[in-house]
Design a protein around this motif. Sequence first.
Motif, PDB file in Angstrom:
ATOM      1  N   ALA A  78      10.500 -27.800   7.770  1.00  0.00           N
ATOM      2  CA  ALA A  78      10.084 -29.048   8.415  1.00  0.00           C
ATOM      3  C   ALA A  78       9.021 -29.763   7.583  1.00  0.00           C
ATOM      4  O   ALA A  78       9.006 -30.997   7.488  1.00  0.00           O
ATOM      5  N   SER A  79       8.146 -28.984   6.956  1.00  0.00           N
ATOM      6  CA  SER A  79       7.085 -29.558   6.132  1.00  0.00           C
ATOM      7  C   SER A  79       7.647 -30.229   4.890  1.00  0.00           C
ATOM      8  O   SER A  79       7.216 -31.317   4.495  1.00  0.00           O
ATOM      9  N   ALA A 111      10.702 -31.398   4.588  1.00  0.00           N
ATOM     10  CA  ALA A 111      11.456 -32.573   5.035  1.00  0.00           C
ATOM     11  C   ALA A 111      10.520 -33.756   5.263  1.00  0.00           C
ATOM     12  O   ALA A 111      10.829 -34.890   4.889  1.00  0.00           O
ATOM     13  N   LYS A 112       9.371 -33.482   5.876  1.00  0.00           N
ATOM     14  CA  LYS A 112       8.408 -34.541   6.152  1.00  0.00           C
ATOM     15  C   LYS A 112       7.765 -35.080   4.875  1.00  0.00           C
ATOM     16  O   LYS A 112       7.722 -36.295   4.636  1.00  0.00           O
ATOM     17  N   GLN A 113       7.273 -34.171   4.027  1.00  0.00           N
ATOM     18  CA  GLN A 113       6.482 -34.594   2.868  1.00  0.00           C
ATOM     19  C   GLN A 113       7.325 -35.178   1.747  1.00  0.00           C
ATOM     20  O   GLN A 113       6.887 -36.102   1.050  1.00  0.00           O
ATOM     21  N   GLY A 155      10.849 -35.997   2.128  1.00  0.00           N
ATOM     22  CA  GLY A 155      12.040 -36.724   2.564  1.00  0.00           C
ATOM     23  C   GLY A 155      13.335 -36.010   2.250  1.00  0.00           C
ATOM     24  O   GLY A 155      14.357 -36.651   1.981  1.00  0.00           O
ATOM     25  N   THR A 190       9.243 -23.722   9.817  1.00  0.00           N
ATOM     26  CA  THR A 190       8.121 -24.656   9.721  1.00  0.00           C
ATOM     27  C   THR A 190       7.961 -25.156   8.294  1.00  0.00           C
ATOM     28  O   THR A 190       7.652 -26.326   8.054  1.00  0.00           O
ATOM     29  N   MET A 232      17.020 -31.184  10.288  1.00  0.00           N
ATOM     30  CA  MET A 232      15.900 -30.555  10.991  1.00  0.00           C
ATOM     31  C   MET A 232      16.150 -30.452  12.498  1.00  0.00           C
ATOM     32  O   MET A 232      15.276 -30.654  13.313  1.00  0.00           O
TER      33      MET A 232
END
Length: 378
Positions: free
Chosen positions: A218-219, A221-223, A225, A215, A293
């Motif tokens: 994933a965080s 990767a999202k925040q 890039g 998780t 991811m």
Amino acid sequence: MNSEYRIENVIKGRFFEDILEITEDDIDWGRLAGKCVLITGAAGFIAYHLVIAMLLWNDINAYTDGENDMNSQNGSSIRVVGMVRSLERAKAKYGALTGREDFILVEQDVCDTFNIEGRVDYVIHAASQASAWHFENDPVGTIKANLVGTTNALEFARRQDDELSNKTTTLIVSSLKTYGNVTDGSHELLEETQGYMDIDSYKNCYAMGKRASETLAASYAKQYGMNIKIVRPSYIYGAASLDDDRVWAQFIANVVRGENILLKSAGAPYRSFCYVTDTARAIFRVLLEGEEMQPYNISSKLGNVTIRDFARKAVEAFPEKELSLSFANPEDRAEPVVDYTKQTPEIMNSDRLEGLGWNAKVDITEGIKRAVAILTEK
């Protein structure tokens, strides 16, 4: 490069053949040429194979014969940085290879902020306390290696992006233990499977740490890039150590020592076992060709057996040793039956990984034979 540092002059016999099998895999090794790869937990079982395979690739493809440079007609070498907790133990393990110009060991706990200078193109975060002994005796250190360690690995990769404008790819080595207790009647574990896990039990320090680290990835990767990939190895076996406390390692040690195998249970757990070279090949495949991811199970259809079957195959692989398999409790002699209605066994579906062109090569019997040969040669 000085010939005494070449892999073929340091690694011999069956172990060399194993490493060569990894290096000869048909992945796009050229994408690593001229790049720097940081591996945490570099003295660990799987990571050690990854390091040696890249150095062997350099010997075969990067160095010009008779010259001590890093370039040839086939491209430039992979620069490997291995992060370890104990430099002394790591140097003892790698031996003469620590004298190579394309390999450096860095002593650091992953729970401390990474202090690595220069550009790093790939980070493989493999540092973890995966032994049951650690779960019982150092649960805090176990979960911190997964939570704090993964945070530090991701922060380091993020700083590479920000400070050096270098788009670093990070691969997180997770675990099948993220699935928890699955009771939906299914026969295997898909990457989307989610089971129950007691969050208040210290015994889940490893499993919860791995689950949370995904998780966390994933965080990031999202925040930010970031390029992040995830693998979930099954039960990985091979020539680890004669003192390893994992049950499969004890069976292999029994064979090396010429000892009969005595099971103190029925050996009923049904599990996915994957030989270490197949695992290393899978990690490189996902690192270079996997989707971001998108977790990948690393398991072998050739290695789905019960614990008692693993023990039986260990005995049967060496008839000349005249070893036997027996049970401490007479009632355990009956063959167990898998009841899928109670719990899905730790059998992992590998279709997603095979979709990348990977296939397992080593079955249980062959893997046991190789492991016994390597430990005997040592």
